[in-house]
Design a protein around this motif. Sequence first.
Motif, mmCIF file in Angstrom:
data_model
loop_
_atom_site.group_PDB
_atom_site.id
_atom_site.type_symbol
_atom_site.label_atom_id
_atom_site.label_comp_id
_atom_site.label_asym_id
_atom_site.label_seq_id
_atom_site.Cartn_x
_atom_site.Cartn_y
_atom_site.Cartn_z
ATOM 1 N N GLU A 184 0.839 -1.191 0.000
ATOM 2 C CA GLU A 184 0.000 0.000 0.000
ATOM 3 C C GLU A 184 0.877 1.245 0.000
ATOM 4 O OE1 GLU A 184 -3.608 2.060 2.559
ATOM 5 O OE2 GLU A 184 -2.855 0.070 3.092
ATOM 6 N N ALA A 185 0.623 2.115 -0.969
ATOM 7 C CA ALA A 185 1.360 3.365 -1.049
ATOM 8 C C ALA A 185 0.862 4.332 0.022
ATOM 9 C CB ALA A 185 1.196 3.987 -2.432
ATOM 10 N N VAL A 186 1.764 5.152 0.540
ATOM 11 C CA VAL A 186 1.351 6.140 1.538
ATOM 12 C C VAL A 186 0.735 7.362 0.868
ATOM 13 C CG1 VAL A 186 3.043 5.382 3.227
ATOM 14 C CG2 VAL A 186 3.664 7.172 1.604
ATOM 15 N N ALA A 187 0.976 7.527 -0.409
ATOM 16 C CA ALA A 187 0.360 8.622 -1.170
ATOM 17 C C ALA A 187 0.326 8.230 -2.633
ATOM 18 C CB ALA A 187 1.123 9.933 -0.988
ATOM 19 N N THR A 188 -0.768 8.548 -3.292
ATOM 20 C CA THR A 188 -0.931 8.244 -4.713
ATOM 21 C C THR A 188 -1.422 9.498 -5.421
ATOM 22 O OG1 THR A 188 -1.464 5.943 -4.255
ATOM 23 C CG2 THR A 188 -2.105 6.797 -6.401
ATOM 24 N N PHE A 189 -0.821 9.820 -6.565
ATOM 25 C CA PHE A 189 -1.185 11.005 -7.334
ATOM 26 C C PHE A 189 -1.440 10.601 -8.783
ATOM 27 C CE2 PHE A 189 1.925 12.129 -4.071
ATOM 28 C CZ PHE A 189 1.193 13.037 -3.305
ATOM 29 N N THR A 190 -2.540 11.060 -9.336
ATOM 30 C CA THR A 190 -2.829 10.809 -10.749
ATOM 31 C C THR A 190 -3.099 12.109 -11.497
ATOM 32 O OG1 THR A 190 -5.174 10.460 -10.247
ATOM 33 C CG2 THR A 190 -3.764 8.513 -10.312
ATOM 34 N N ALA A 191 -2.885 13.232 -10.838
ATOM 35 C CA ALA A 191 -3.097 14.540 -11.448
ATOM 36 C C ALA A 191 -1.852 15.388 -11.259
ATOM 37 C CB ALA A 191 -4.308 15.230 -10.819
ATOM 38 N N ALA A 192 -1.755 16.473 -11.999
ATOM 39 C CA ALA A 192 -0.689 17.436 -11.753
ATOM 40 C C ALA A 192 -0.938 18.053 -10.386
ATOM 41 C CB ALA A 192 -0.689 18.508 -12.840
ATOM 42 N N THR A 193 0.004 17.892 -9.484
ATOM 43 C CA THR A 193 -0.208 18.259 -8.086
ATOM 44 C C THR A 193 0.778 19.342 -7.675
ATOM 45 O OG1 THR A 193 -0.862 15.967 -7.672
ATOM 46 C CG2 THR A 193 -0.456 17.340 -5.745
ATOM 47 N N LYS A 194 0.283 20.359 -7.001
ATOM 48 C CA LYS A 194 1.122 21.466 -6.565
ATOM 49 C C LYS A 194 2.021 21.028 -5.407
ATOM 50 C CE LYS A 194 -2.228 25.014 -7.878
ATOM 51 N NZ LYS A 194 -3.087 26.131 -7.390
ATOM 52 N N ALA A 195 3.147 21.732 -5.275
ATOM 53 C CA ALA A 195 4.114 21.400 -4.230
ATOM 54 C C ALA A 195 3.487 21.482 -2.843
ATOM 55 C CB ALA A 195 5.323 22.328 -4.337
ATOM 56 N N LYS A 196 2.641 22.477 -2.628
ATOM 57 C CA LYS A 196 2.047 22.619 -1.299
ATOM 58 C C LYS A 196 1.131 21.443 -0.967
ATOM 59 C CE LYS A 196 -1.950 25.463 -2.659
ATOM 60 N NZ LYS A 196 -2.681 26.734 -2.402
ATOM 61 N N ASP A 197 0.468 20.895 -1.985
ATOM 62 C CA ASP A 197 -0.405 19.739 -1.754
ATOM 63 C C ASP A 197 0.423 18.469 -1.556
ATOM 64 O OD1 ASP A 197 -2.733 21.289 -1.991
ATOM 65 O OD2 ASP A 197 -2.644 21.154 -4.167
ATOM 66 N N ILE A 198 1.561 18.380 -2.231
ATOM 67 C CA ILE A 198 2.484 17.269 -1.998
ATOM 68 C C ILE A 198 2.972 17.311 -0.549
ATOM 69 C CG2 ILE A 198 4.763 16.342 -2.562
ATOM 70 C CD1 ILE A 198 2.966 15.732 -4.819
ATOM 71 N N ALA A 199 3.353 18.507 -0.102
ATOM 72 C CA ALA A 199 3.854 18.660 1.262
ATOM 73 C C ALA A 199 2.788 18.287 2.288
ATOM 74 C CB ALA A 199 4.319 20.099 1.481
ATOM 75 N N THR A 200 1.547 18.628 2.020
ATOM 76 C CA THR A 200 0.455 18.280 2.937
ATOM 77 C C THR A 200 0.229 16.779 2.970
ATOM 78 O OG1 THR A 200 -0.631 20.410 2.574
ATOM 79 C CG2 THR A 200 -1.994 18.623 3.427
ATOM 80 N N ALA A 201 0.220 16.154 1.794
ATOM 81 C CA ALA A 201 -0.034 14.714 1.715
ATOM 82 C C ALA A 201 1.076 13.911 2.370
ATOM 83 C CB ALA A 201 -0.202 14.298 0.255
ATOM 84 N N LEU A 202 2.302 14.433 2.351
ATOM 85 C CA LEU A 202 3.450 13.687 2.873
ATOM 86 C C LEU A 202 4.059 14.364 4.106
ATOM 87 C CD1 LEU A 202 5.112 12.706 -0.514
ATOM 88 C CD2 LEU A 202 3.893 11.201 1.057
ATOM 89 N N GLU A 203 3.221 15.050 4.841
ATOM 90 C CA GLU A 203 3.701 15.694 6.060
ATOM 91 C C GLU A 203 4.228 14.635 7.032
ATOM 92 O OE1 GLU A 203 2.165 18.808 9.535
ATOM 93 O OE2 GLU A 203 0.786 18.066 7.996
ATOM 94 N N GLY A 204 5.424 14.851 7.536
ATOM 95 C CA GLY A 204 6.043 13.903 8.468
ATOM 96 C C GLY A 204 6.926 12.880 7.795
ATOM 97 N N TYR A 205 6.860 12.766 6.461
ATOM 98 C CA TYR A 205 7.685 11.810 5.733
ATOM 99 C C TYR A 205 8.990 12.484 5.304
ATOM 100 C CZ TYR A 205 3.793 8.570 5.612
ATOM 101 O OH TYR A 205 2.781 7.701 5.965
ATOM 102 N N VAL A 206 10.034 11.664 5.164
ATOM 103 C CA VAL A 206 11.349 12.217 4.839
ATOM 104 C C VAL A 206 11.969 11.478 3.668
ATOM 105 C CG1 VAL A 206 11.808 12.993 7.201
ATOM 106 C CG2 VAL A 206 12.544 10.714 6.482
ATOM 107 N N LEU A 207 12.833 12.194 2.958
ATOM 108 C CA LEU A 207 13.675 11.627 1.916
ATOM 109 C C LEU A 207 15.067 11.433 2.512
ATOM 110 C CD1 LEU A 207 12.595 14.061 -0.921
ATOM 111 C CD2 LEU A 207 11.971 11.652 -0.785
ATOM 112 N N THR A 208 15.687 10.310 2.230
ATOM 113 C CA THR A 208 17.001 10.036 2.808
ATOM 114 C C THR A 208 18.035 9.883 1.715
ATOM 115 O OG1 THR A 208 16.578 7.656 2.828
ATOM 116 C CG2 THR A 208 15.993 8.893 4.809
ATOM 117 N N ASN A 209 19.250 10.303 2.043
ATOM 118 C CA ASN A 209 20.349 10.158 1.097
ATOM 119 C C ASN A 209 21.668 10.274 1.857
ATOM 120 O OD1 ASN A 209 21.070 9.993 -1.848
ATOM 121 N ND2 ASN A 209 22.262 11.788 -1.255
ATOM 122 N N GLY A 210 22.479 9.227 1.768
ATOM 123 C CA GLY A 210 23.790 9.264 2.392
ATOM 124 C C GLY A 210 23.760 9.560 3.874
ATOM 125 N N GLY A 211 22.767 9.042 4.558
ATOM 126 C CA GLY A 211 22.669 9.268 5.995
ATOM 127 C C GLY A 211 21.966 10.555 6.366
#
Length: 847
Positions: free
Chosen positions: A267-294
Amino acid sequence: MRTLKKTLCLVLVVVMMAGLCSIGTSAAFVDADKITYAQAADVLNALGVLKGDENGFRPQDGITRAEACVIIARLLDAEGIKGTATFTDLAGYGWAKDAIAFCEAEGIVAGNGDGTFNPGGKLTGYAFAKMLFCACGYNADREGMTGANWEIGVAKMVKNEKIAKHIAGFDGTAACTREEAAELAYEAAKNVDLVEYVEGTTVSGAGFVVSTQGGYDNDVLNDCLLVTNFGLTPTYNPTDSVVNDLGQPVVKYDNAAKKIHISVVKEAVATFTAATKAKDIATALEGYVLTNGGNSYKVSENVTIANTQTVLACGLTVDANEKTAAALAGETAPGTLVEVYANEDKEITKIVKIQYATYKVSDVKTQKNGNVDYTINSQTYTDFADAAETDEISFVTAPAKGDIVTVKVVTPGTKIYVYPTTSFTGTQTAKTSDDKVITIDGTKYTVSASKAAGTEGTFNNSAAAAVYYLDQYGYVVYTTSTAASTDYAYIVNATGKETTTIDGATYEVTVRAVLADGTVGTYPLALRKASGSTYIKGLTAATSLYNSKTGADALTSAVASTVSGASNDGGLIGQIFGYTLSDGVMTLEEINQTATYAKGSVVRGTTSAAVADKATSATTASANGSQTLLLNSATKIVVYNSNSKTATVYNGTSALPSTFSETLAYVGKANDVNAAVTASIAFVSAVIDADAGTDLVYIDHTKYTISQSGTDTFNIYTATYANGETVNLSYKNDTLDYSGLYTFEGTSIKNEWLKCNESGQKYDISTSSLVTADAKFVYDATLTVTSGMLKYTVSGTETYANITDATQTVYANTKLDEVNNNGGYVVLGWANGAATGDVAQIFITVD
């Protein structure tokens, strides 16, 4: 033909080891395309919990009490256990008697208190959910699922266990459909921990009584029905590195003994099928993080990753100094599936982007051995009749020849997933300037990023109705419409003007256009504003100014010298557009001019090949690649006379009065991909008895405005054609010294010849010297019309020329309204390299 495999493995891959084949089982139901919760139906059907009948699964029918008991018994692996129910109304329900008896004995169901069960009665969502929780071992009394408020207790359980999370607008008090029951049962079997309820005890003695409350035995927690009753052991996939062939992370459930292997998409934590604005992406993924090299970066409108071209573990590339939410937003588009997966620590582990394409199914053939071959985008994919073979094509319902479908190609010619479209007929009345939103019969539709290749520019307004196709997400991907029906305009000249005030710059763009019916006129173009810049409305914003293939850049101070452009690589001149007119303002509409196009699509291009009398074809190296342009009796050919600024319409090549070697612009339908195009309409701008090449205008050198661009100064003059129309022309870094007749190229005054000498001589601006007289252009202070003849005097010699119906007269001096006794410029007709005795144009400039 075996239909067991016809499903979209986007959601499920089931492998029956006995047959060594991947199967998706929802298509075991003849109505599989109507099932909303396909994954639930697939898994439960594979496990034998759902079987359907000759009428299919009937997903929208309400589930009955008897059907619910059968599902519960199968989930608990109790099918085949014999029992006798105490209810008196089970006649005709022999297929469900044992299941009803089992559920009664387990306390999962009870009768109506009068000895009846009402097996055909419909259940609500909460009633079926209660049965599922009881099947998982929960005690109805302890969980508040009994008494007057039993639904509240069930609702709490449904919310806590999230078994209805995928059912939009779930109403547990309403009748439960069979597909909703399948979804509830699937989520319960997969996610609800099994418990065993232990009754409380009572101990009494002299003068005391001690009671303990019942509770759940923790020893059986964390096992679900899929594991306990079906022996399916899930594979741990914490990094989401185990994926299906669409790249989606999966959890595999295996039972080697029973030879059942199921892969279920996580199950995906977020699914998008439309052009989505950055602010709506941030709302949908609030609390989630991207990781890279620690390092960890929140998904936010404000968090920026400084590293250049940082490729994160999830597969997302973030450019230097790009914000995380913006990077994710850049992946989204209408009709494009973007799924975000994360672990329990809310670290994003994988981002899956599935970009579909739209094609017409060009062929379907059934072989003697039962195999069915589907040809899509020139590739053939086989659906095998033999269960031991692995199908090359997956779909919900088998497409037919000619169907418009959206697809995800995994490997060309080897594996493809096919999704049906829906269609409707309507009339398009409006669209945005970037062609991304169209209005059909008053309803707005977004055009999918997965639109069919070669259909760019075909989503155009038209009085005629057309068929429109929607993808699986409801976006427009294809239409049978053409560019504005037969409303085509061929641009023969264009000019632009910038006006700068204290409030900033404003722009005007005017074109001379030849319409399909032969009308020639000058029209201001509709413009649009976006992000503080001005664009030509109807052209798609891109990188090359007025590039007819890719769009239009913002208008700038150099607009006067750039709107004309050249041929196909930029500019409006020499191009055909669809158009609409409103209050005299022309809105352009693009027509496809891409390198590749679909068979039957409407395309446009140009060719410099000669168009001869009775010609049937011409070869062209057009914007669509080298191909043959076919002209026939059905082709409407519009010939524009660049001298008289008029046009004549001919029906078919055989009607042409002469041969034209000038560039031909055409609109037509593609006969095949990169093959011949049959022109429905063609335009040619020909020099007919006229000056050698360019337009001729009168300019009053004393009247101009000034435009500044960097270190360059442009003097903008209003030039007058012989038919009275005007055009703004620019002269760079200098002013004109004389009033008179000028030639020009594009929107710039040509600095070679100024026809202003009374004796018919020309003045060379570049050398400041007089040159040889040209008999085509004469000047006289006194002109007289007598008996259809024009008398003019050059150096004391009187000469006569014929005034014909084609003679054009313009009063450049607006105070004058007649030729007699006034002066100006006379342009004689020209044929076969010499002046004729006819007057082509008269410019009255002085009294």
